[in-house]
Motif scaffolding. Structure first.
Motif, short mmCIF file in Angstrom:
data_model
loop_
_atom_site.label_atom_id
_atom_site.label_comp_id
_atom_site.label_asym_id
_atom_site.label_seq_id
_atom_site.Cartn_x
_atom_site.Cartn_y
_atom_site.Cartn_z
N ASN A 280 0.83 -1.21 0.00
CA ASN A 280 0.00 0.00 0.00
C ASN A 280 0.87 1.26 0.00
O ASN A 280 0.57 2.24 -0.70
CB ASN A 280 -0.94 0.00 1.22
N LEU A 281 1.92 1.25 0.79
CA LEU A 281 2.84 2.39 0.82
C LEU A 281 3.53 2.55 -0.53
O LEU A 281 3.70 3.68 -1.03
CB LEU A 281 3.88 2.18 1.93
N LEU A 282 3.93 1.44 -1.11
CA LEU A 282 4.58 1.44 -2.42
C LEU A 282 3.63 2.01 -3.48
O LEU A 282 4.03 2.86 -4.30
CB LEU A 282 4.98 0.00 -2.74
N ASN A 283 2.40 1.56 -3.46
CA ASN A 283 1.42 2.02 -4.44
C ASN A 283 1.13 3.51 -4.26
O ASN A 283 0.98 4.25 -5.24
CB ASN A 283 0.14 1.21 -4.29
N SER A 284 1.06 3.94 -3.01
CA SER A 284 0.84 5.36 -2.73
C SER A 284 2.00 6.20 -3.26
O SER A 284 1.79 7.28 -3.82
CB SER A 284 0.69 5.57 -1.22
N MET A 285 3.21 5.69 -3.12
CA MET A 285 4.39 6.41 -3.62
C MET A 285 4.36 6.50 -5.14
O MET A 285 4.71 7.54 -5.73
CB MET A 285 5.65 5.70 -3.15
N LEU A 286 3.94 5.43 -5.79
CA LEU A 286 3.84 5.44 -7.25
C LEU A 286 2.78 6.43 -7.73
O LEU A 286 2.93 7.05 -8.78
CB LEU A 286 3.51 4.03 -7.77
N GLU A 287 1.72 6.56 -6.95
CA GLU A 287 0.64 7.46 -7.34
C GLU A 287 0.96 8.93 -7.06
O GLU A 287 0.36 9.82 -7.65
CB GLU A 287 -0.65 7.07 -6.60
N THR A 288 1.87 9.18 -6.13
CA THR A 288 2.14 10.57 -5.73
C THR A 288 3.56 10.98 -6.12
O THR A 288 3.77 11.57 -7.18
CB THR A 288 1.93 10.72 -4.21
N LEU A 289 4.52 10.69 -5.27
CA LEU A 289 5.89 11.16 -5.45
C LEU A 289 6.46 10.84 -6.83
O LEU A 289 6.90 11.72 -7.57
CB LEU A 289 6.78 10.57 -4.36
N TYR A 290 6.43 9.58 -7.21
CA TYR A 290 7.07 9.15 -8.46
C TYR A 290 6.30 9.64 -9.68
O TYR A 290 6.89 10.15 -10.64
CB TYR A 290 7.19 7.63 -8.47
N LYS A 291 5.00 9.50 -9.65
CA LYS A 291 4.19 9.92 -10.79
C LYS A 291 4.27 11.43 -11.00
O LYS A 291 4.33 11.91 -12.13
CB LYS A 291 2.73 9.50 -10.59
N GLN A 292 4.26 12.17 -9.90
CA GLN A 292 4.38 13.63 -10.00
C GLN A 292 5.70 14.04 -10.63
O GLN A 292 5.76 14.98 -11.42
CB GLN A 292 4.22 14.26 -8.62
N GLU A 293 6.76 13.31 -10.28
CA GLU A 293 8.07 13.60 -10.84
C GLU A 293 8.07 13.35 -12.35
O GLU A 293 8.56 14.18 -13.14
CB GLU A 293 9.13 12.73 -10.18
N LEU A 294 7.52 12.22 -12.78
CA LEU A 294 7.45 11.90 -14.21
C LEU A 294 6.59 12.90 -14.96
O LEU A 294 6.95 13.38 -16.04
CB LEU A 294 6.89 10.49 -14.40
N SER A 295 5.44 13.20 -14.38
CA SER A 295 4.49 14.10 -15.03
C SER A 295 5.05 15.52 -15.15
O SER A 295 4.89 16.18 -16.18
CB SER A 295 3.17 14.12 -14.26
N SER A 296 5.73 15.97 -14.09
CA SER A 296 6.26 17.33 -14.11
C SER A 296 7.35 17.48 -15.17
O SER A 296 7.44 18.51 -15.84
CB SER A 296 6.81 17.70 -12.73
N LYS A 297 8.18 16.45 -15.33
CA LYS A 297 9.23 16.51 -16.36
C LYS A 297 8.63 16.58 -17.75
O LYS A 297 9.12 17.33 -18.62
CB LYS A 297 10.15 15.30 -16.24
#
Length: 568
Positions: A280-297
């Motif tokens: 659940n923590l991993l999935n939350s990280m993929l949905e927030t921190l990591y995805k935001q980084e990819l999307s912002s770039k």
């Protein structure tokens, strides 16, 4: 032991069994160094020590089981299991407690929580350095714990939790089996009733001190693992680069290596609550921190280009090479990440079946938890589809230069299809419009091939095909056709369709079906001839009766009253 067995012959089965098992427990404790705990030893390897102690207890049960069953009957080994579980609750509890205190796990957990709260509040001031494995000021965060130290500690915690879980599961299975035998076999009913009246009753305790301590250790593990996973992912993002000129940047593989490692370790605890918590923590990280980084770039790249199509498809790309590469990499990162999420889910699902093989409830719980990864993967692909649609839309609308795709599609509006037979014969030799369009599309594909991932290239081609088909149909419905013009239109559409079928891995012919049906209608000799096609089961029509009449009205030879009279 022999004296205890004699009591069974004297009709004192329960007393003899109790004394035998107590003697076995005493001899194990006194005679085995494996159950001795060195209180002041700082060099002790706790995971290995735990395994030795659990193996000694399991061996003791195995050693005496046959003798007990022969002397006191089937199921009598339950009493020995009870005695050793009680001893385990003392010795194992002491060892695990010593492990927790020696490794200062509670202190590390509090430090991790404090550091996390400081990060959330964006406090840039460094706190005092922690003891035992704490780094000084560094790039990845002031007062952060050394990842290598935490990695080793988490491996030890996971190992300890796994050993306790497996031992507890197996010994309870064996205890339940022995109890069922006692209850089922008539000759053992007297012994069973006597055991029920005894201090230990006829079952194992629902929860032992070791179970409680293991749950506490699990709670420590989840907090520390979350911190470790978050810090490592942030470091991977910070160190992102494309020095190897790959289709994706380094952080994609690095991040998913970290996530795979942490999730595998969570499952290796054999505790489904730990596994689900980390997933659940991993999935939350993929949905927030990591995805935001990819999307912002990707957003930054988009903003740096006034027209994305000038980057993706322009022939002169020298001045915008850097932006182009960044944009392609950003799009590839998102698509590959979506694929990696599904791969991770598949891997963990297989892991679930292996780890929780005999625990169906745990399997169902883990499966339900892993479903969230599928939703996350889909959200990544929705982002990919959104930007691909933007790319292609801008490309189709681009009219800068005669070779631009937008310009070429506009030229289709200038093509004439009210041809005579002589015009049809000379069209192939003299008109270079379709060859130019095909050559431009082929060059665009070659310029992107190998730079975009196969999936992204496929998405762009399919989206481009959709836009081209829509544009051609829009222009076609404004034109006038003769029979020979309809024949020429059919040839042109088939050439464009053939190119896309050649370039795409997945069939794209379906996108051209409606256009090809329009072309077939434009080639009929008489208005009434359409009825033969319309009533045939040879094909599924993508055109409505109103569409059919609108297409037939484009033929200069057909009268409108005859078209209106058609009953479709």
């Amino acid at each position: 032991f022999e004296l205890c067995r004699i009591l069974a012959l004297l009709d004192k089965q329960h007393q003899g069994l109790g004394r035998y098992c107590f003697a076995a427990r005493t001899m194990l404790v006194l005679g085995s160094r494996k159950l001795q705990i060195a209180k002041n030893s700082t060099e002790i390897r706790y995971p290995d020590r735990l395994s030795e102690m659990l193996d000694a207890i399991a061996y003791c049960i195995q050693l005496h089981t046959n003798t007990l069953r022969e002397s006191f009957g089937p199921g009598s080994e339950l009493r020995l299991i009870q005695e050793l579980v009680e001893e385990c609750d003392s010795k194992i509890h002491s060892l695990v407690h010593q492990f927790i205190e020696t490794k200062k796990i509670p202190k590390i957990m509090k430090g991790v929580q404090k550091f996390r709260m400081a990060s959330l509040s964006r406090d840039s001031k460094s706190t005092s350095q922690h003891e035992d494995g704490v780094k000084g000021k560094g790039k990845s965060g002031d007062s952060g714990y050394d990842p290598k130290m935490l990695d080793g500690l988490l491996e030890e915690i996971a190992y300890v939790c796994r050993e306790i879980q497996i031992f507890d599961f197996n010994i309870r299975q064996r205890g339940d089996s022995a109890r069922n035998e006692l209850k089922r076999i008539p000759s053992q009913q007297r012994l069973w009733k006597a055991m029920c009246e005894d201090r230990m009753k006829d079952k194992l305790p629902r929860t032992t001190k070791v179970n409680q301590l293991q749950q506490e250790l699990t709670s420590f593990y989840i907090v520390i693992e979350e911190y470790f996973m978050t810090q490592d992912v942030q470091t991977a993002i910070e160190l992102d680069d494309n020095s190897e000129q790959a289709q994706t940047t380094s952080m994609v593989d690095d991040v998913f290596y970290i996530l795979k490692k942490c999730s595998e370790r969570a499952f290796s605890t054999c505790d489904v609550n730990s596994a689900c918590a980390i997933v659940n923590l991993l999935n939350s990280m993929l949905e927030t921190l990591y995805k935001q980084e990819l999307s912002s770039k990707l957003s930054v790249c988009w903003e740096r280009s006034h027209q994305i199509t000038q980057i993706l498809f322009a022939q002169d790309q020298l001045k915008q090479k850097q932006v182009e590469d960044s944009m392609i990499l950003a799009l590839n990162n998102i698509q590959v990440s979506s694929s990696h999420i599904l791969t991770l889910r598949k891997h963990l699902l297989s892991h679930t079946m292996d780890v929780f093989e005999h625990m169906p409830n745990a399997i169902n719980m883990a499966k339900q938890c892993l479903e969230g990864l599928s939703d996350t993967s889909e959200s990544y692909m929705r982002l990919v589809h959104t930007y691909v649609a933007k790319f292609v839309k801008d490309q189709v609308n681009k009219v800068n230069g005669p070779q631009a795709l937008g310009s070429l599609l506009e030229r289709f509006g200038q093509q004439k299809y009210d041809l005579k037979e002589v015009d049809f014969a000379s069209r192939e030799a003299n008109d270079n419009y379709i060859p130019t369009l095909l050559e431009t599309l082929h060059q665009q594909h070659q310029s992107m091939e190998g730079r975009l991932t196969e999936t992204n290239m496929e998405l762009i081609l399919h989206s481009l095909a959709t836009h081209i088909v829509t544009t051609i149909e829009t222009y076609a419905m404004r034109k006038k056709f003769t029979f020979w013009g309809g024949l020429q239109f059919d040839k042109d559409i088939r050439k464009v369709s053939g190119l896309f079928n050649k370039l795409c891995n997945k069939p794209v012919r379906d996108k051209f079906t409606r256009l090809l049906q329009i072309a077939s209608l434009l080639q009929v000799d008489k208005v009434e001839e359409i009825l033969d096609y319309w009533t045939s089961d040879a094909q599924v029509w993508r055109l409505s009766p109103m569409d059919v009449k609108a297409v037939l009205s484009l033929r200069v030879e057909f009268s409108q009253p005859a078209i209106d009279a058609l009953k479709l």
